[in-house]
Design a protein around this motif. Structure first.
Motif, mmCIF file in Angstrom:
data_model
loop_
_atom_site.group_PDB
_atom_site.id
_atom_site.type_symbol
_atom_site.label_atom_id
_atom_site.label_comp_id
_atom_site.label_asym_id
_atom_site.label_seq_id
_atom_site.Cartn_x
_atom_site.Cartn_y
_atom_site.Cartn_z
ATOM 1 N N ALA A 95 -6.665 -3.788 -0.381
ATOM 2 C CA ALA A 95 -7.640 -3.532 -1.443
ATOM 3 C C ALA A 95 -7.249 -2.302 -2.251
ATOM 4 O O ALA A 95 -7.469 -2.250 -3.472
ATOM 5 C CB ALA A 95 -9.035 -3.353 -0.850
ATOM 6 N N TYR A 96 -6.651 -1.325 -1.596
ATOM 7 C CA TYR A 96 -6.302 -0.091 -2.283
ATOM 8 C C TYR A 96 -5.076 -0.216 -3.178
ATOM 9 O O TYR A 96 -4.813 0.668 -4.000
ATOM 10 C CB TYR A 96 -6.124 1.056 -1.279
ATOM 11 N N VAL A 97 -4.327 -1.281 -3.054
ATOM 12 C CA VAL A 97 -3.202 -1.492 -3.971
ATOM 13 C C VAL A 97 -3.710 -1.559 -5.410
ATOM 14 O O VAL A 97 -3.103 -1.003 -6.338
ATOM 15 C CB VAL A 97 -2.436 -2.772 -3.593
ATOM 16 N N PHE B 97 0.845 -1.197 0.000
ATOM 17 C CA PHE B 97 0.000 0.000 0.000
ATOM 18 C C PHE B 97 0.884 1.252 0.000
ATOM 19 O O PHE B 97 0.701 2.157 -0.822
ATOM 20 C CB PHE B 97 -0.919 0.014 1.227
ATOM 21 N N SER B 98 1.822 1.305 0.923
ATOM 22 C CA SER B 98 2.698 2.477 1.020
ATOM 23 C C SER B 98 3.511 2.662 -0.252
ATOM 24 O O SER B 98 3.678 3.795 -0.742
ATOM 25 C CB SER B 98 3.633 2.337 2.223
ATOM 26 N N ASP C 157 -10.352 -8.707 -1.336
ATOM 27 C CA ASP C 157 -10.920 -8.964 -2.662
ATOM 28 C C ASP C 157 -12.418 -8.681 -2.699
ATOM 29 O O ASP C 157 -12.910 -8.007 -3.616
ATOM 30 C CB ASP C 157 -10.656 -10.401 -3.087
ATOM 31 N N THR C 158 -13.149 -9.190 -1.702
ATOM 32 C CA THR C 158 -14.609 -9.016 -1.719
ATOM 33 C C THR C 158 -15.030 -7.594 -1.361
ATOM 34 O O THR C 158 -16.205 -7.258 -1.479
ATOM 35 C CB THR C 158 -15.288 -10.028 -0.779
ATOM 36 N N TYR C 159 -14.078 -6.768 -0.925
ATOM 37 C CA TYR C 159 -14.331 -5.328 -0.754
ATOM 38 C C TYR C 159 -14.819 -4.735 -2.074
ATOM 39 O O TYR C 159 -15.656 -3.837 -2.103
ATOM 40 C CB TYR C 159 -13.047 -4.644 -0.294
ATOM 41 N N TRP C 160 -14.273 -5.257 -3.181
ATOM 42 C CA TRP C 160 -14.638 -4.759 -4.505
ATOM 43 C C TRP C 160 -15.808 -5.558 -5.069
ATOM 44 O O TRP C 160 -15.898 -6.762 -4.885
ATOM 45 C CB TRP C 160 -13.457 -4.877 -5.472
ATOM 46 N N VAL D 274 -7.609 12.966 -4.257
ATOM 47 C CA VAL D 274 -7.774 13.711 -3.004
ATOM 48 C C VAL D 274 -8.927 13.114 -2.200
ATOM 49 O O VAL D 274 -8.820 12.887 -0.987
ATOM 50 C CB VAL D 274 -8.031 15.208 -3.283
ATOM 51 N N ILE D 275 -10.035 12.834 -2.880
ATOM 52 C CA ILE D 275 -11.197 12.249 -2.213
ATOM 53 C C ILE D 275 -10.874 10.845 -1.710
ATOM 54 O O ILE D 275 -11.273 10.451 -0.607
ATOM 55 C CB ILE D 275 -12.402 12.246 -3.160
ATOM 56 N N ASP D 276 -10.132 10.071 -2.497
ATOM 57 C CA ASP D 276 -9.706 8.739 -2.066
ATOM 58 C C ASP D 276 -8.874 8.829 -0.789
ATOM 59 O O ASP D 276 -9.041 8.030 0.142
ATOM 60 C CB ASP D 276 -8.876 8.062 -3.164
ATOM 61 N N ALA D 277 -7.944 9.779 -0.759
ATOM 62 C CA ALA D 277 -7.091 9.939 0.423
ATOM 63 C C ALA D 277 -7.929 10.304 1.644
ATOM 64 O O ALA D 277 -7.675 9.814 2.757
ATOM 65 C CB ALA D 277 -6.031 11.007 0.161
#
Length: 227
Positions: free
Chosen positions: A136-138, A4-5, A65-68, A42-45
């Motif tokens: 998930a954000y990756v 992620f980072s 995965d199921t987050y999406w 910006v909104i994502d952050a």
């Protein structure tokens, strides 16, 4: 969390390298300019900061995965989709938009590093661990990194430096491809590079004749739009 980072830092660095004129170029997100995409980031952050500050006590309902969810392609009628271009245009000076992303984006990055991966958080009426949420954000960051550079001009590269528009790392592309395959329940042909699997798989470009043949019956399922 390390990935992620890695992907978030790389994406913000790519935005920081943009020239002012790049903000008016089209992005890989249909109907959005680069400035609109940066505004979306910006909104994502902000969403990352809000979610990490929203603890939950109940058992997780989704994972990385199921987050999406697979959703229908956007029609342009979503109020948020219409808001973002207006909001991005309101910044006027691209430097202000870049500064806002750097400001809130850096805070989101620090919050992610400090968060307990095993802690549970709530978002979108779901509960998941911090580790799964950040994982998930990756996929999100990698796809949007590709979107950001989709129409940037190539430029001469100084020895020892990375080219502008080089895009996500091989590690990020491989992780994002694997996530998309799990979410969509499909395995892209080995002839597809990770980048092509992501672009074709999510409808960011149409498959060529050979690619469509290699996909076989899965070609009819394209695109896999994430929401």
């Amino acid at each position: 969390m390390d990935l992620f980072s890695h992907t978030w830092t790389a994406l913000r660095a790519a935005v920081a390298d943009l020239a002012d004129e790049d903000y008016a170029r089209p992005s890989g997100c249909k109907g959005w300019l680069v400035r609109d995409l940066v505004c979306h980031l910006v909104i994502d952050a902000q969403d990352v900061l809000i979610t990490l500050a929203t603890p939950a006590e109940s058992e997780p309902t989704v994972n990385a995965d199921t987050y999406w969810q697979l959703v229908e392609p956007p029609t342009g009628e979503d109020p948020l989709d219409a808001l973002i271009p207006r909001l991005a245009a309101a910044y006027g000076d691209p430097a202000l938009l870049a500064f806002h992303l750097d400001d809130v984006g850096s805070a989101a990055g620090r919050a992610a590093v400090l968060a307990d991966p095993a802690a549970r958080v709530g978002t979108k009426d779901e509960v998941l661990t911090v580790g799964d949420y950040l994982s998930a954000y990756v996929l999100e960051w990698t796809l949007h990194h590709l979107d950001l550079i989709a129409h940037l001009p190539s430029a001469p590269v100084a020895p020892g430096s990375a080219p502008q528009g080089a895009g996500p790392s091989d590690q990020a592309l491989a992780a994002a491809r694997a996530a998309l395959e799990r979410i969509a329940g499909v395995v892209f042909p080995v002839s597809f590079t990770d980048r092509d699997a992501l672009l074709v798989g999510t409808g960011r470009r149409a498959p060529g004749e050979r690619e469509r043949a290699a996909l076989g019956g899965d070609a009819a399922r394209l695109p896999f739009v994430l929401g």
